[in-house]
Design a protein around this motif. Structure first.
Motif: not given
Length: 151
Positions: A104-123
């Motif tokens: 596979s070709v593995d792509l990365g994605l990065r951006f900032k979120v507020k701490n309290q939103d981290y897990w929900q945004v990740r999922w």
């Protein structure tokens, strides 16, 4: 301090600090278990504090097939992050080829979120990326083994 979410490397424990006494520190894990760690261990260990800053960088990885168009996949991931309402406004969105893997070709994605939103945004982003990449004609590869039999 009480309220910080930390992980301790030596005993591999993590959770929200609920109490700090002279001998022990209590952590509440994400599944609501109480972990008591002697302060001696904490004073000699590497500790990661995930909540010392109000924002946190979300760093995700997505795999596409070698036959898929990298530019298309990168555009899909960029637009997905750009449309995320919980992304810290004006924070940079980074989409990149992280690795050329075995299958596979593995792509990365990065951006900032507020701490309290981290897990929900990740999922949410992980799930949305699967659907968006598939809708754009990209396939998400999985490990396969070819077996050849000689007669």
């Amino acid at each position: 301090v009480v309220g910080d979410y930390i992980s301790e490397a030596t005993a591999n424990k993590e959770g929200t600090v609920t109490a700090i006494s002279i001998f022990y520190t209590k952590l509440l894990t994400i599944d609501e278990r109480v972990v008591v760690i002697p302060n001696g261990i904490l004073s000699n260990a590497s500790i990661t504090n995930y909540t010392s800053h109000p924002t946190r960088q979300l760093s995700l990885s997505f795999s596409i097939s070698y036959s898929d168009d990298i530019k298309t996949a990168k555009d899909v991931l960029y637009k997905l992050a750009e449309a995320e309402p919980r992304r810290v406004p004006d924070s940079e969105i980074i989409v990149f080829v992280n690795e050329l893997g075995e299958s596979s070709v593995d792509l990365g994605l990065r951006f900032k979120v507020k701490n309290q939103d981290y897990w929900q945004v990740r999922w949410d982003t992980t799930e949305a990326a699967k659907y968006a990449l598939e809708a754009a004609g990209c396939s998400i590869p999985f490990s396969q083994v070819d077996v050849n039999l000689k007669q």
